[in-house]
Design an enzyme around this catalytic site. Structure first.
Site, PDB file in Angstrom:
ATOM      1  N   THR A 182       0.823  -1.211   0.000  1.00  0.00           N
ATOM      2  CA  THR A 182       0.000   0.000   0.000  1.00  0.00           C
ATOM      3  C   THR A 182       0.859   1.263   0.000  1.00  0.00           C
ATOM      4  O   THR A 182       0.631   2.190  -0.778  1.00  0.00           O
ATOM      5  CB  THR A 182      -0.928   0.013   1.228  1.00  0.00           C
ATOM      6  OG1 THR A 182      -1.794  -1.130   1.179  1.00  0.00           O
ATOM      7  CG2 THR A 182      -1.772   1.277   1.253  1.00  0.00           C
ATOM      8  N   VAL A 226      10.769   5.072   5.263  1.00  0.00           N
ATOM      9  CA  VAL A 226       9.467   5.154   5.924  1.00  0.00           C
ATOM     10  C   VAL A 226       8.961   3.742   6.208  1.00  0.00           C
ATOM     11  O   VAL A 226       7.766   3.510   6.348  1.00  0.00           O
ATOM     12  CB  VAL A 226       8.441   5.942   5.075  1.00  0.00           C
ATOM     13  CG1 VAL A 226       8.798   7.414   5.041  1.00  0.00           C
ATOM     14  CG2 VAL A 226       8.338   5.378   3.650  1.00  0.00           C
ATOM     15  N   ALA A 227       9.888   2.803   6.288  1.00  0.00           N
ATOM     16  CA  ALA A 227       9.551   1.402   6.530  1.00  0.00           C
ATOM     17  C   ALA A 227       9.660   1.107   8.027  1.00  0.00           C
ATOM     18  O   ALA A 227       8.800   1.504   8.819  1.00  0.00           O
ATOM     19  CB  ALA A 227      10.478   0.501   5.714  1.00  0.00           C
ATOM     20  N   ARG A 228      10.734   0.452   8.429  1.00  0.00           N
ATOM     21  CA  ARG A 228      11.059   0.186   9.822  1.00  0.00           C
ATOM     22  C   ARG A 228      12.548   0.434  10.001  1.00  0.00           C
ATOM     23  O   ARG A 228      13.349   0.181   9.095  1.00  0.00           O
ATOM     24  CB  ARG A 228      10.711  -1.251  10.226  1.00  0.00           C
ATOM     25  CG  ARG A 228       9.225  -1.512  10.446  1.00  0.00           C
ATOM     26  CD  ARG A 228       8.727  -0.779  11.698  1.00  0.00           C
ATOM     27  NE  ARG A 228       7.347  -1.089  12.007  1.00  0.00           N
ATOM     28  CZ  ARG A 228       6.296  -0.423  11.545  1.00  0.00           C
ATOM     29  NH1 ARG A 228       6.493   0.590  10.711  1.00  0.00           N
ATOM     30  NH2 ARG A 228       5.076  -0.750  11.898  1.00  0.00           N
ATOM     31  N   ASP A 235      12.240   8.477   8.974  1.00  0.00           N
ATOM     32  CA  ASP A 235      11.115   8.556   9.899  1.00  0.00           C
ATOM     33  C   ASP A 235      11.178   7.451  10.948  1.00  0.00           C
ATOM     34  O   ASP A 235      10.438   7.489  11.928  1.00  0.00           O
ATOM     35  CB  ASP A 235       9.789   8.460   9.124  1.00  0.00           C
ATOM     36  CG  ASP A 235       8.578   8.711  10.015  1.00  0.00           C
ATOM     37  OD1 ASP A 235       8.551   9.765  10.679  1.00  0.00           O
ATOM     38  OD2 ASP A 235       7.675   7.858  10.051  1.00  0.00           O
ATOM     39  N   GLU A 255      13.960   3.664  19.074  1.00  0.00           N
ATOM     40  CA  GLU A 255      13.165   4.889  19.121  1.00  0.00           C
ATOM     41  C   GLU A 255      12.730   5.170  20.560  1.00  0.00           C
ATOM     42  O   GLU A 255      12.359   4.244  21.271  1.00  0.00           O
ATOM     43  CB  GLU A 255      11.942   4.749  18.197  1.00  0.00           C
ATOM     44  CG  GLU A 255      12.345   4.575  16.733  1.00  0.00           C
ATOM     45  CD  GLU A 255      11.162   4.373  15.802  1.00  0.00           C
ATOM     46  OE1 GLU A 255      10.006   4.309  16.294  1.00  0.00           O
ATOM     47  OE2 GLU A 255      11.382   4.260  14.589  1.00  0.00           O
ATOM     48  N   HIS A 279       8.934   9.100  13.685  1.00  0.00           N
ATOM     49  CA  HIS A 279       8.015   8.015  13.333  1.00  0.00           C
ATOM     50  C   HIS A 279       6.589   8.565  13.210  1.00  0.00           C
ATOM     51  O   HIS A 279       5.629   8.010  13.758  1.00  0.00           O
ATOM     52  CB  HIS A 279       8.066   6.890  14.372  1.00  0.00           C
ATOM     53  CG  HIS A 279       7.633   5.563  13.815  1.00  0.00           C
ATOM     54  ND1 HIS A 279       8.169   4.370  14.234  1.00  0.00           N
ATOM     55  CD2 HIS A 279       6.717   5.242  12.867  1.00  0.00           C
ATOM     56  CE1 HIS A 279       7.602   3.371  13.577  1.00  0.00           C
ATOM     57  NE2 HIS A 279       6.705   3.879  12.742  1.00  0.00           N
TER      58      HIS A 279
END
Length: 255
Positions: free
Chosen positions: A92, A171-173, A197, A202, A221
């Site tokens: 997506t 913008v994944a992990r 991100d 984190e 994130h």
């Protein structure tokens, strides 16, 4: 562990790498996620990061905090039209990035297992040819889930393969990228910069060198942030409540 067995668990996240699958399976507890709801928000964030890096917007934002009026070098800024971008992962989010990049006139290469066509993607490449796919890209956008196969996917050899004027957008992990190798590549000038991100740990440590690098954008994130997000989550939960009530299979069931 759970004190009492719920009928079903839903997470507002798309990624489910932190959930105890074995515990849920052993107690026959379904887990559903919110995959499919983040395309617009994360897709726009990724493209926004590309815009910022290309048009030097991050640089100007930092200058503003210093009340500094400084025109950039003429050859520092560039437009996105015609620039090659490789999107790694075409779910997506990756598909949303590819569609927007194509609309801006970028040349889009996609990396995924299936060779089914994806709107906006000019060339599809299998994951075993990742380095070939990123070799000529100005931007490499990561949009894959975190799995055993993708952990550490982008490391020293990937940075060696990338152009010196290339930017990594994650913008994944966080663990999809070897963060120490990324810092080394940035410090050595092996790549031009990054927009991140997500991170291995984190919040990002206050002493991380990533904070102070001129051509690195750090966001907390927050790519999924969207005032309509919880409305869409509620719609999905409502649908699954009805499915549970009528004995049908749950949407987005991952366990």
């Amino acid at each position: 562990m759970l004190d009492a067995d719920p009928v079903w668990i839903h997470t507002t996240q798309a990624g489910v790498d932190g959930f105890p699958f074995d515990a849920y399976e052993s107690r026959d507890i379904p887990l559903t996620n919110s995959a499919g709801l983040h395309g617009d928000s994360v897709g726009e964030t990724a493209i926004g990061m590309c815009f910022a890096l290309g048009r030097r917007l991050h640089q100007f934002a930092r200058q503003q905090t210093r009340r500094e009026w400084s025109f950039p070098e003429w050859d520092a800024a560039f437009t996105l039209r015609g620039e090659p971008v490789t999107v790694v992962g075409l779910g997506t989010i990756g598909s949303a990035v590819a569609e927007r990049a194509d609309a801006l006139g970028m040349t889009v290469t996609g990396v995924r297992r299936s060779d089914d066509p994806v709107p906006g993607v000019e060339t599809l490449v299998s994951p075993d040819r990742l380095h070939d796919a990123i070799r000529d890209a100005r931007f490499v956008v990561l949009a894959v889930p975190l799995t055993d196969e993708t952990e550490g996917l982008v490391g020293p050899s990937a940075f060696d393969a990338m152009r010196e004027d290339a930017y990594l957008v994650n913008v994944a992990r966080g663990p999809v990228v070897d963060q120490d190798a990324l810092v080394e590549a940035l410090e050595a000038g092996e790549i031009a910069g990054a927009a991140l991100d997500v991170f291995e740990e984190e919040p990002l440590s206050e002493d991380s060198p990533l904070w102070g690098m001129d051509d690195v954008i750090v966001t907390p994130h927050a790519a999924v942030a969207d005032r309509e997000f919880y409305v869409r989550v509620a719609d999905r939960v409502r649908e699954n409540v009805e499915r549970l009530r009528t004995g049908r299979s749950l949407e987005n069931r991952v366990v």
